[in-house]
Design a protein around this motif. Structure first.
Motif, PDB file in Angstrom:
ATOM      1  N   ALA A 114       2.186  -2.508   7.188  1.00  0.00           N
ATOM      2  CA  ALA A 114       3.138  -2.892   8.227  1.00  0.00           C
ATOM      3  C   ALA A 114       2.582  -2.593   9.611  1.00  0.00           C
ATOM      4  O   ALA A 114       2.672  -3.429  10.523  1.00  0.00           O
ATOM      5  CB  ALA A 114       4.455  -2.156   8.010  1.00  0.00           C
ATOM      6  N   GLU A 115       1.986  -1.412   9.774  1.00  0.00           N
ATOM      7  CA  GLU A 115       1.475  -1.038  11.092  1.00  0.00           C
ATOM      8  C   GLU A 115       0.309  -1.929  11.491  1.00  0.00           C
ATOM      9  O   GLU A 115       0.184  -2.319  12.653  1.00  0.00           O
ATOM     10  CB  GLU A 115       1.027   0.427  11.079  1.00  0.00           C
ATOM     11  N   PHE A 116      -0.529  -2.227  10.518  1.00  0.00           N
ATOM     12  CA  PHE A 116      -1.645  -3.124  10.809  1.00  0.00           C
ATOM     13  C   PHE A 116      -1.121  -4.489  11.242  1.00  0.00           C
ATOM     14  O   PHE A 116      -1.645  -5.112  12.174  1.00  0.00           O
ATOM     15  CB  PHE A 116      -2.534  -3.253   9.578  1.00  0.00           C
ATOM     16  N   ALA A 117      -0.062  -4.964  10.592  1.00  0.00           N
ATOM     17  CA  ALA A 117       0.477  -6.283  10.925  1.00  0.00           C
ATOM     18  C   ALA A 117       0.974  -6.321  12.362  1.00  0.00           C
ATOM     19  O   ALA A 117       0.747  -7.301  13.086  1.00  0.00           O
ATOM     20  CB  ALA A 117       1.598  -6.648   9.958  1.00  0.00           C
ATOM     21  N   GLU A 137      -7.550   1.582   7.853  1.00  0.00           N
ATOM     22  CA  GLU A 137      -8.158   1.767   9.169  1.00  0.00           C
ATOM     23  C   GLU A 137      -7.382   0.994  10.226  1.00  0.00           C
ATOM     24  O   GLU A 137      -7.151   1.487  11.331  1.00  0.00           O
ATOM     25  CB  GLU A 137      -9.615   1.285   9.137  1.00  0.00           C
ATOM     26  N   GLY A 138      -6.932  -0.189   9.866  1.00  0.00           N
ATOM     27  CA  GLY A 138      -6.208  -1.012  10.818  1.00  0.00           C
ATOM     28  C   GLY A 138      -4.892  -0.403  11.240  1.00  0.00           C
ATOM     29  O   GLY A 138      -4.376  -0.685  12.331  1.00  0.00           O
ATOM     30  N   ALA A 139      -4.326   0.437  10.401  1.00  0.00           N
ATOM     31  CA  ALA A 139      -3.055   1.059  10.751  1.00  0.00           C
ATOM     32  C   ALA A 139      -3.232   2.068  11.878  1.00  0.00           C
ATOM     33  O   ALA A 139      -2.295   2.325  12.638  1.00  0.00           O
ATOM     34  CB  ALA A 139      -2.455   1.751   9.530  1.00  0.00           C
ATOM     35  N   GLY A 140      -4.422   2.639  11.992  1.00  0.00           N
ATOM     36  CA  GLY A 140      -4.687   3.551  13.097  1.00  0.00           C
ATOM     37  C   GLY A 140      -3.928   4.850  13.022  1.00  0.00           C
ATOM     38  O   GLY A 140      -3.687   5.489  14.046  1.00  0.00           O
ATOM     39  N   ASN A 141      -3.552   5.266  11.826  1.00  0.00           N
ATOM     40  CA  ASN A 141      -2.836   6.535  11.662  1.00  0.00           C
ATOM     41  C   ASN A 141      -3.735   7.493  10.886  1.00  0.00           C
ATOM     42  O   ASN A 141      -3.949   7.326   9.686  1.00  0.00           O
ATOM     43  CB  ASN A 141      -1.519   6.305  10.929  1.00  0.00           C
ATOM     44  N   ASP A 142      -4.231   8.514  11.596  1.00  0.00           N
ATOM     45  CA  ASP A 142      -5.211   9.403  10.993  1.00  0.00           C
ATOM     46  C   ASP A 142      -4.613  10.261   9.893  1.00  0.00           C
ATOM     47  O   ASP A 142      -5.301  10.608   8.922  1.00  0.00           O
ATOM     48  CB  ASP A 142      -5.834  10.293  12.062  1.00  0.00           C
ATOM     49  N   THR A 185      -2.740 -10.272   2.882  1.00  0.00           N
ATOM     50  CA  THR A 185      -3.648 -10.614   3.977  1.00  0.00           C
ATOM     51  C   THR A 185      -2.989 -11.595   4.939  1.00  0.00           C
ATOM     52  O   THR A 185      -3.027 -11.404   6.163  1.00  0.00           O
ATOM     53  CB  THR A 185      -4.946 -11.227   3.418  1.00  0.00           C
ATOM     54  N   ALA A 186      -2.364 -12.613   4.384  1.00  0.00           N
ATOM     55  CA  ALA A 186      -1.700 -13.591   5.252  1.00  0.00           C
ATOM     56  C   ALA A 186      -0.621 -12.938   6.089  1.00  0.00           C
ATOM     57  O   ALA A 186      -0.519 -13.172   7.308  1.00  0.00           O
ATOM     58  CB  ALA A 186      -1.111 -14.721   4.400  1.00  0.00           C
ATOM     59  N   ALA A 187       0.186 -12.098   5.454  1.00  0.00           N
ATOM     60  CA  ALA A 187       1.279 -11.454   6.189  1.00  0.00           C
ATOM     61  C   ALA A 187       0.734 -10.594   7.321  1.00  0.00           C
ATOM     62  O   ALA A 187       1.280 -10.591   8.431  1.00  0.00           O
ATOM     63  CB  ALA A 187       2.122 -10.612   5.230  1.00  0.00           C
ATOM     64  N   ILE A 188      -0.347  -9.865   7.060  1.00  0.00           N
ATOM     65  CA  ILE A 188      -0.909  -9.001   8.105  1.00  0.00           C
ATOM     66  C   ILE A 188      -1.475  -9.835   9.242  1.00  0.00           C
ATOM     67  O   ILE A 188      -1.191  -9.590  10.421  1.00  0.00           O
ATOM     68  CB  ILE A 188      -2.001  -8.084   7.510  1.00  0.00           C
ATOM     69  N   VAL A 189      -2.270 -10.838   8.886  1.00  0.00           N
ATOM     70  CA  VAL A 189      -2.911 -11.645   9.919  1.00  0.00           C
ATOM     71  C   VAL A 189      -1.864 -12.351  10.772  1.00  0.00           C
ATOM     72  O   VAL A 189      -2.009 -12.474  11.999  1.00  0.00           O
ATOM     73  CB  VAL A 189      -3.872 -12.669   9.280  1.00  0.00           C
ATOM     74  N   GLU A 190      -0.786 -12.788  10.139  1.00  0.00           N
ATOM     75  CA  GLU A 190       0.247 -13.520  10.882  1.00  0.00           C
ATOM     76  C   GLU A 190       1.276 -12.586  11.516  1.00  0.00           C
ATOM     77  O   GLU A 190       2.255 -13.052  12.106  1.00  0.00           O
ATOM     78  CB  GLU A 190       0.940 -14.518   9.937  1.00  0.00           C
ATOM     79  N   ALA A 243       5.276  -7.996   9.571  1.00  0.00           N
ATOM     80  CA  ALA A 243       5.163  -6.593   9.132  1.00  0.00           C
ATOM     81  C   ALA A 243       6.004  -6.340   7.882  1.00  0.00           C
ATOM     82  O   ALA A 243       5.528  -5.705   6.929  1.00  0.00           O
ATOM     83  CB  ALA A 243       5.593  -5.659  10.263  1.00  0.00           C
ATOM     84  N   GLU A 244       7.232  -6.814   7.889  1.00  0.00           N
ATOM     85  CA  GLU A 244       8.108  -6.519   6.748  1.00  0.00           C
ATOM     86  C   GLU A 244       7.549  -7.099   5.462  1.00  0.00           C
ATOM     87  O   GLU A 244       7.543  -6.435   4.414  1.00  0.00           O
ATOM     88  CB  GLU A 244       9.515  -7.080   7.003  1.00  0.00           C
ATOM     89  N   ASP A 245       7.086  -8.337   5.535  1.00  0.00           N
ATOM     90  CA  ASP A 245       6.481  -8.951   4.351  1.00  0.00           C
ATOM     91  C   ASP A 245       5.274  -8.150   3.887  1.00  0.00           C
ATOM     92  O   ASP A 245       5.125  -7.864   2.691  1.00  0.00           O
ATOM     93  CB  ASP A 245       6.050 -10.391   4.674  1.00  0.00           C
ATOM     94  N   ALA A 246       4.418  -7.780   4.858  1.00  0.00           N
ATOM     95  CA  ALA A 246       3.209  -7.043   4.499  1.00  0.00           C
ATOM     96  C   ALA A 246       3.565  -5.765   3.756  1.00  0.00           C
ATOM     97  O   ALA A 246       2.972  -5.448   2.706  1.00  0.00           O
ATOM     98  CB  ALA A 246       2.405  -6.709   5.764  1.00  0.00           C
ATOM     99  N   GLU A 247       4.562  -5.046   4.264  1.00  0.00           N
ATOM    100  CA  GLU A 247       4.931  -3.799   3.621  1.00  0.00           C
ATOM    101  C   GLU A 247       5.496  -4.056   2.223  1.00  0.00           C
ATOM    102  O   GLU A 247       5.098  -3.407   1.249  1.00  0.00           O
ATOM    103  CB  GLU A 247       5.973  -3.052   4.473  1.00  0.00           C
ATOM    104  N   ARG A 248       6.405  -5.010   2.126  1.00  0.00           N
ATOM    105  CA  ARG A 248       7.045  -5.263   0.825  1.00  0.00           C
ATOM    106  C   ARG A 248       6.003  -5.694  -0.206  1.00  0.00           C
ATOM    107  O   ARG A 248       5.965  -5.183  -1.340  1.00  0.00           O
ATOM    108  CB  ARG A 248       8.119  -6.336   0.992  1.00  0.00           C
ATOM    109  N   PHE A 249       5.143  -6.616   0.177  1.00  0.00           N
ATOM    110  CA  PHE A 249       4.132  -7.110  -0.764  1.00  0.00           C
ATOM    111  C   PHE A 249       3.175  -5.998  -1.167  1.00  0.00           C
ATOM    112  O   PHE A 249       2.778  -5.894  -2.336  1.00  0.00           O
ATOM    113  CB  PHE A 249       3.356  -8.274  -0.135  1.00  0.00           C
ATOM    114  N   MET A 250       2.787  -5.170  -0.190  1.00  0.00           N
ATOM    115  CA  MET A 250       1.838  -4.098  -0.507  1.00  0.00           C
ATOM    116  C   MET A 250       2.456  -3.100  -1.477  1.00  0.00           C
ATOM    117  O   MET A 250       1.799  -2.651  -2.427  1.00  0.00           O
ATOM    118  CB  MET A 250       1.416  -3.383   0.777  1.00  0.00           C
ATOM    119  N   ARG A 251       3.700  -2.771  -1.253  1.00  0.00           N
ATOM    120  CA  ARG A 251       4.360  -1.848  -2.179  1.00  0.00           C
ATOM    121  C   ARG A 251       4.410  -2.436  -3.577  1.00  0.00           C
ATOM    122  O   ARG A 251       4.118  -1.753  -4.574  1.00  0.00           O
ATOM    123  CB  ARG A 251       5.772  -1.530  -1.674  1.00  0.00           C
TER     124      ARG A 251
END
Lengths: 219, 219
Positions: free
Chosen positions: B95-98, B141-146, B184-189, B192-200
């Motif tokens: 989600a953060e990366f998106a 890495e894209g999320a940027g949260n160490d 990947t599509a959700a992140i690139v576009e 965020a919500e889709d990216a998180e749901r799909f990743m989970r």
DNA sequence: CACAGGCGGATTGTCAACCATTTCGTCGCC
DNA sequence: GGCGACGAAATGGTTGACAATCCGCCTGTG
């Protein structure tokens, strides 16, 4: 437990320093000199060094070569990152607790909730702070996930003082407790999705309240 | 990097052992004898002990008094807990990366995706495994949260071999890659919500595929 | 008086040696 | 064959020593 007469194990030294940092006895940026800790605790140098190493891997202190350990300063952005991680993990914990079959723990959660409700508008921020930590900790315990518990433990320590500082506002206490009521009900009634959503919102709200006060965040 | 003639720092020893565990050179339950590690790495005993302590705090090895360190065995329930934590954290990362504004990283993610798509039905599980780890790592890495990055790093190491074992099934590769395409599509576009749901869902699916194969899980 | 440079104490990094404690295989004895 | 004692091996932990580095202070010079 065994009552040893040994001086102090590395774990004890680490716990002591952790508490000192959490309670504000050591302020961010302060150097933690090995010799001083030895004088304070009576532990040997190897123990002290091991304890400092451990705290460094936890991210509580930073160790610079030939400069030693110092309490880590938090950037505002790092605080934000901590809250984002807490959001995800405590949200998960709330959901897992809701689906878990643990009536006794849920009863205890409800008990803490009623206690918070009863003392809500008294403005006793110290008591609310204690109940607040107990409430959060119980939810984490109820989730039964040791990895999540360990992560959240390391996340909570460096912001402990900040947590309390947000509760010096009676209005904030009421708002937080309103969140708590929603989440407690969702967990007790087994509504996992609600519990997660509300918890995430609650943690996010906590960060917003905090970032409006942000006074100390050295560089 | 600096080419030092020093023997080996504690961090290097820890990394070496970590890699050894990840790659399966050390199997769960195997004892890690200090003297052997000293012979292997040329490091001093204090370094080796410090490295083992560090790995113990990471949960990679268990240290029993006077028995020494051994590679930690994972219960099936512990694997489940790891996957639940991954679900929450990688979902957050997606989600953060998106929402982040990082075109170059997103382009690299898309590049990895097309590479995975091209070699999808060849059944080269080793290559897919490599691309899979690169894909996950890039999202983190894209999320940027160490903090999230560090947590996920410690979560991923003990299940690394297991990850690969699920990819010995060509069908599983295709299913996983279908998930990847969606994410990947959700992140690139920027959804965020889709990216998180799909990743989970993707991580959860990964655990299910794994638990059907669960052969080794000592006790 | 300002400032560059060096000196020495303080602090940390690292190692080696040492001893206590426990584990575990082995050997002798019954 | 079983059992108990013994000793090697491994770990837990301490101490002392020495090197490397940092930092405040002091001095000499312009």
């Amino acid at each position: 437990m065994i009552a040893k007469t040994k001086p102090l194990a590395a774990n004890d030294v680490a716990s002591r320093l952790r508490d000192g940092i959490r309670m504000g006895r050591y302020v961010p940026g302060q150097r933690l000199v090995e010799a001083d800790i030895i004088a304070d605790t009576g532990a040997t140098r190897s123990r002290v060094r091991e304890a400092l190493q451990r705290l460094a891997t936890e991210g509580l202190v930073t160790i610079e070569e030939f400069r030693g350990a110092s309490v880590k300063k938090l950037t505002l952005d790092e605080v934000r990152q901590i809250y984002r991680a807490r959001m995800a993990l405590e949200g998960l914990a709330a959901a897992e607790f809701a689906t878990a079959d643990k009536p006794d723990l849920k009863a205890r959660l409800q008990a803490i909730q009623t206690e918070m409700d009863s003392g809500e508008s008294t403005g006793d921020h110290e008591q609310f702070g204690r109940l607040n930590t107990a409430w959060h900790r119980l939810i984490i315990e109820g989730a039964g996930n040791d990895y999540v518990r360990a992560f959240l433990a390391t996340l909570t320590v460096p912001i402990y003082r900040l947590l309390f500082s947000t509760f010096y506002n009676a209005q904030r206490i009421d708002a937080a407790n309103a969140d708590h009521r929603l989440i407690t009900a969702a967990i007790v009634e087994g509504r996992a999705e609600d519990a997660e959503r509300f918890m995430r919102a609650h943690v996010e709200q906590g960060f917003h309240s905090l970032s409006t006060i942000h006074s100390h965040f050295g560089n």
